[in-house]
Scaffold this motif. Structure first.
Motif, mmCIF file in Angstrom:
data_model
loop_
_atom_site.group_PDB
_atom_site.id
_atom_site.type_symbol
_atom_site.label_atom_id
_atom_site.label_comp_id
_atom_site.label_asym_id
_atom_site.label_seq_id
_atom_site.Cartn_x
_atom_site.Cartn_y
_atom_site.Cartn_z
ATOM 1 N N PRO A 34 0.844 -1.210 0.000
ATOM 2 C CA PRO A 34 0.000 0.000 0.000
ATOM 3 C C PRO A 34 0.873 1.251 0.000
ATOM 4 O O PRO A 34 2.020 1.210 0.431
ATOM 5 C CB PRO A 34 -0.761 -0.118 1.315
ATOM 6 N N ARG A 35 0.338 2.324 -0.480
ATOM 7 C CA ARG A 35 1.068 3.595 -0.403
ATOM 8 C C ARG A 35 0.099 4.675 0.034
ATOM 9 O O ARG A 35 -0.996 4.796 -0.532
ATOM 10 C CB ARG A 35 1.663 3.931 -1.763
ATOM 11 N N LEU A 36 0.515 5.422 1.045
ATOM 12 C CA LEU A 36 -0.344 6.471 1.583
ATOM 13 C C LEU A 36 -0.660 7.492 0.493
ATOM 14 O O LEU A 36 0.204 7.863 -0.286
ATOM 15 C CB LEU A 36 0.346 7.171 2.764
ATOM 16 N N THR A 61 10.619 -0.788 2.364
ATOM 17 C CA THR A 61 9.205 -0.912 1.990
ATOM 18 C C THR A 61 8.385 0.122 2.737
ATOM 19 O O THR A 61 7.522 0.793 2.165
ATOM 20 C CB THR A 61 8.688 -2.330 2.324
ATOM 21 N N THR A 62 8.664 0.262 4.041
ATOM 22 C CA THR A 62 7.900 1.211 4.852
ATOM 23 C C THR A 62 8.130 2.637 4.359
ATOM 24 O O THR A 62 7.174 3.420 4.249
ATOM 25 C CB THR A 62 8.331 1.081 6.339
ATOM 26 N N PHE A 97 9.043 3.664 1.336
ATOM 27 C CA PHE A 97 8.384 3.860 0.035
ATOM 28 C C PHE A 97 6.865 3.943 0.213
ATOM 29 O O PHE A 97 6.213 4.786 -0.398
ATOM 30 C CB PHE A 97 8.740 2.712 -0.925
ATOM 31 N N ALA A 98 6.330 3.062 1.064
ATOM 32 C CA ALA A 98 4.874 3.044 1.266
ATOM 33 C C ALA A 98 4.396 4.354 1.889
ATOM 34 O O ALA A 98 3.300 4.826 1.604
ATOM 35 C CB ALA A 98 4.487 1.867 2.158
#
Lengths: 308, 420
Positions: free
Chosen positions: A58-60, B76-77, B79-80
């Motif tokens: 997911p991406r904010l 990952t965090t 980029f997310a």
């Protein structure tokens, strides 16, 4: 005429009136409630929302994917999930029972009067004070399959004729995790039970002795019933700790071999960070949460009936 | 009034000038890496940062360490959350998920604009995704073999040159030296405790020599073959006969070897750093591996996020090209002790500090020419799931005593399922 509404308004907002004091209470706790809601409920809602989308990473700030139950369908059809449930259940039962037995025994021991009692109490609480990650690293060394202490002791005592492959045998790996968890978890039970034991009036024991009750009878009919409220809460907390514990398994076995130590927490992590299936990971997390809530309600309900 | 107006204007102009200067001075590029304190390589990165900052006044690079074990999670965090570092450093088996999500800038226009010739750049084809270059390969290595001369001499053995002699040496040197029932010395050593990716790399030594691989050049799964059965049989032999310590992390295995408790070790260029600090330093000899082709592969890449401002992209590209320059490709060897991927890198004289450097280059070239990589074509997007599946099926074979011929069928079916 113009004075009447003013008086009414003043009355409405007169929070000092006894009948409206509860409103003042709500207003005062509102900021804290909102904050807790933001901290606890918002991530939960995000996780729930994520579990209802087919999303890898997911991406904010990006658009929501369409609603789907695919993640839950996959979850309930997956043998991996049911195996993780079974492993978690086994671990919860084994660790909780062992923690209860060892914790209660040590609490009863250090509740007696003897020389060095203070030191014994300190020693009993020590594993609880050691940071979990440090404890696990020490245990990882002791469970080393080639040069570990436990394997060496087993060979020296003639229990085994070779070093035990703690991490590469499914059964041994499960017990390695369980033993580490019990070592880390029993002091909490001890401390809680000790506090409970000290709150039992000594008169009860004196009266029971006069009536001819033996040590076991006093334990069965005085100690255990009066400890039940403490034990109930303690077991709920211990169960939840085993349920959600991640670091012990991650460092010791990484959920292996053959997923024999893969609990729901490890499965959630793997789906999210190993396979980048955040939708599926969120579904596992939500199901874990539901199981935890059900288990807690059942255990607390049981505790309420057990008190007399 | 006019004087006041003039003063105000002058003040405004000065403020604007100062603010512009401050803005330039505040240009900070984030660079997260797991190699910040790696002996040699960390110093090489720092030298590149220093050179970049010297040639770009007002621009600083914030070089931060993230632990390798949680590196993919951290990236990952970031980029997310929409806050990736401007200079993206990733392992060559983990950039694919970022590239597949469209988060990495296609680099072909930048390469073309700079006029860089990528012909012969080792491992660069791994950076191609859907016909686009999304990263620059920073390291491609070949495995070498190190052996403990003292152990082999005492056993009256010669260094192995093929599988049979390797097995014979490993069997003859695995010993319980003090008779307490616990092995104190091992014939060889493999990591079997770390991540699945490393587990596969360890197995690959035997699989490649047996003529097998996971997929072919077109990405078709090629596990169910007689060669793969032979490769798995060799791995099973080494583990079942306890010729290697089991359940150990890579660093622990290297330490055992460096301290003289192991006869043979197949490893990458990084082994040298550990053996130089080991007790058995003087007994350790580096030689060509007995297996052909040697295990080789891409190691780590540099990239840039697709959604950062254009001026930052230009700065990041400047940094990437600096690391690709002949000067820094040379120091990658002299300072970092690594084999530079550039085919034109001048590595003359490196053997004075790293005596076996020509050997490292030889195995790197051999592996590159044979097209060897740890990440199989056609399964690169599912590498984590694939490697975990292979590791689990191999563990099942070892624990339940299954026949390799049976196991390869399961692996083949599961790998094909992954590809969909």
């Amino acid at each position: 005429m113009t004075h009447i509404p003013t008086r009414r308004r003043r009355r409405i907002f007169d929070l000092a009136r006894p009948s409206r004091q509860h409103i003042l209470g709500y207003i005062l706790i509102a900021p804290a409630v909102i904050m807790v809601a933001l901290i606890i409920l918002w991530p939960l809602m995000l996780a729930l929302d994520l579990s209802l989308q087919r999303v890898k990473i997911p991406r904010l700030g990006t658009a929501r994917k369409p609603f789907t139950l695919d993640n839950y369908e996959w979850l309930f059809q997956s043998t991996e999930f049911w195996m993780a449930c079974w492993i978690t259940l086994k671990l919860v039962i084994v660790v909780s029972i062992c923690c209860l037995v060892v914790g209660m025994a040590t609490a009863l021991l250090v509740n007696q009067r003897f020389r060095g009692r203070r030191l014994a109490r300190l020693g009993m609480a020590l594993p609880w004070a050691v940071p979990e990650i440090i404890a696990v690293v020490i245990f990882a060394w002791m469970f080393d399959s080639s040069f570990g202490l436990f394997g060496w002791v087993a060979v020296k005592l003639g229990i085994a004729d070779h070093m035990i492959p703690w991490v590469s045998s499914p059964a041994a790996a499960f017990w390695a995790v369980a033993i580490t968890m019990v070592w880390k978890g029993f002091p909490f039970v001890s401390i809680m039970v000790l506090a409970g034991l000290q709150s039992i009036p000594s008169d009860y024991y004196a009266a029971a002795k006069v009536d001819g009750a033996g040590a076991l009878q006093r334990f069965r009919w005085i100690t255990v019933p009066l400890l039940m409220p403490v034990l109930g809460v303690t077991m709920v907390l211990t169960t939840l700790w085993v349920f959600r514990d991640f670091s012990i398994i991650k460092v010791l076995t990484q959920g292996g071999p053959l997923r024999s130590t893969q609990t729901l927490s490890i499965m959630t992590y793997d789906q999210a960070f190993q396979y980048q299936n955040y939708g599926r990971a969120a579904a596992v997390g939500i199901v874990t949460l539901v199981i935890c809530i059900i288990a807690s309600v059942l255990m607390l309900g049981r505790r309420a009936k057990s008190i007399y | 009034m006019r004087r006041l107006y003039g003063r105000l204007m002058a003040g405004a102009a000065l403020s604007a000038l100062l603010l512009a200067g401050a803005a330039q001075a505040d240009t900070r590029l984030k660079f997260i890496s797991w190699q910040t304190d790696d002996g040699g390589t960390g110093e090489w990165w720092q030298s590149a940062i220093d050179a970049f900052e010297a040639s770009h006044p007002g621009v600083t690079i914030e070089f931060t360490k993230a632990d390798r074990s949680t590196y993919a999670d951290t990236m990952t965090t970031l980029f997310a959350a929409g806050d990736p570092p401007q200079i993206v450093h990733l392992a060559s088996f983990e950039f694919q998920m970022f590239g597949d999500s469209g988060w990495l800038e296609p680099l072909d226009p930048w390469i073309e604009k700079s006029g860089i010739d990528m012909t012969g750049w080792a491992g660069q084809k791994t950076c191609q995704m859907n016909g686009e270059t999304v990263c620059i390969m920073m390291n491609y290595f070949g495995y070498i073999m190190a052996y403990n001369r003292k152990i082999l001499t005492e056993a009256g053995l010669e260094p192995p040159t093929d599988w049979d002699s390797y097995l014979a040496v490993a069997r003859a040197t695995t010993k319980d030296l003090n008779g307490d029932g616990i092995m104190d010395q091992f014939g060889t050593g493999h990591e079997t405790r770390g991540g699945a990716g490393q587990y596969l790399t360890e197995m690959l030594n035997y699989i490649l020599d047996a003529g097998a691989y996971w997929t072919d050049a077109e990405g078709n799964v090629t596990i169910d073959t007689p060669e793969m059965i032979e490769g798995l049989t060799r791995w099973k032999t080494v583990i079942d006969e306890k010729l290697t310590p089991i359940d150990m992390a890579a660093s622990e295995v290297r330490k055992l070897f460096a301290d003289g408790k192991m006869a043979l070790k197949l490893d990458g260029p990084w082994l040298y750093g550990t053996t130089e600090r080991g007790i058995a330093k003087d007994d350790i000899v580096y030689a060509a591996p007995p297996f052909h082709p040697p295990v080789g592969g891409s190691s780590n890449v540099l990239a840039m996020p697709a959604d950062i401002p254009e001026d930052e992209k230009a700065l990041v590209w400047d940094f990437i090209t600096l690391t690709m320059s002949p000067e820094f490709q040379r120091t990658y060897a002299t300072l970092g002790g690594n084999t530079p991927p550039s085919p034109t890198a001048d590595v003359s004289g490196v053997e004075e500090t790293i005596p076996h450097f020509p050997l490292l280059q030889q195995t790197m070239t051999e592996a590159a020419e044979a097209g060897v990589d740890r990440i199989p074509t056609g399964l690169d997007l599912y590498y984590n799931e694939f490697s975990k599946m292979i590791m689990e099926e191999t563990q099942r074979m070892l624990i339940q005593g299954l026949a390799p011929a049976e196991v390869v069928k399961t692996m083949q079916a599961k790998a094909e399922d992954l590809q969909g």
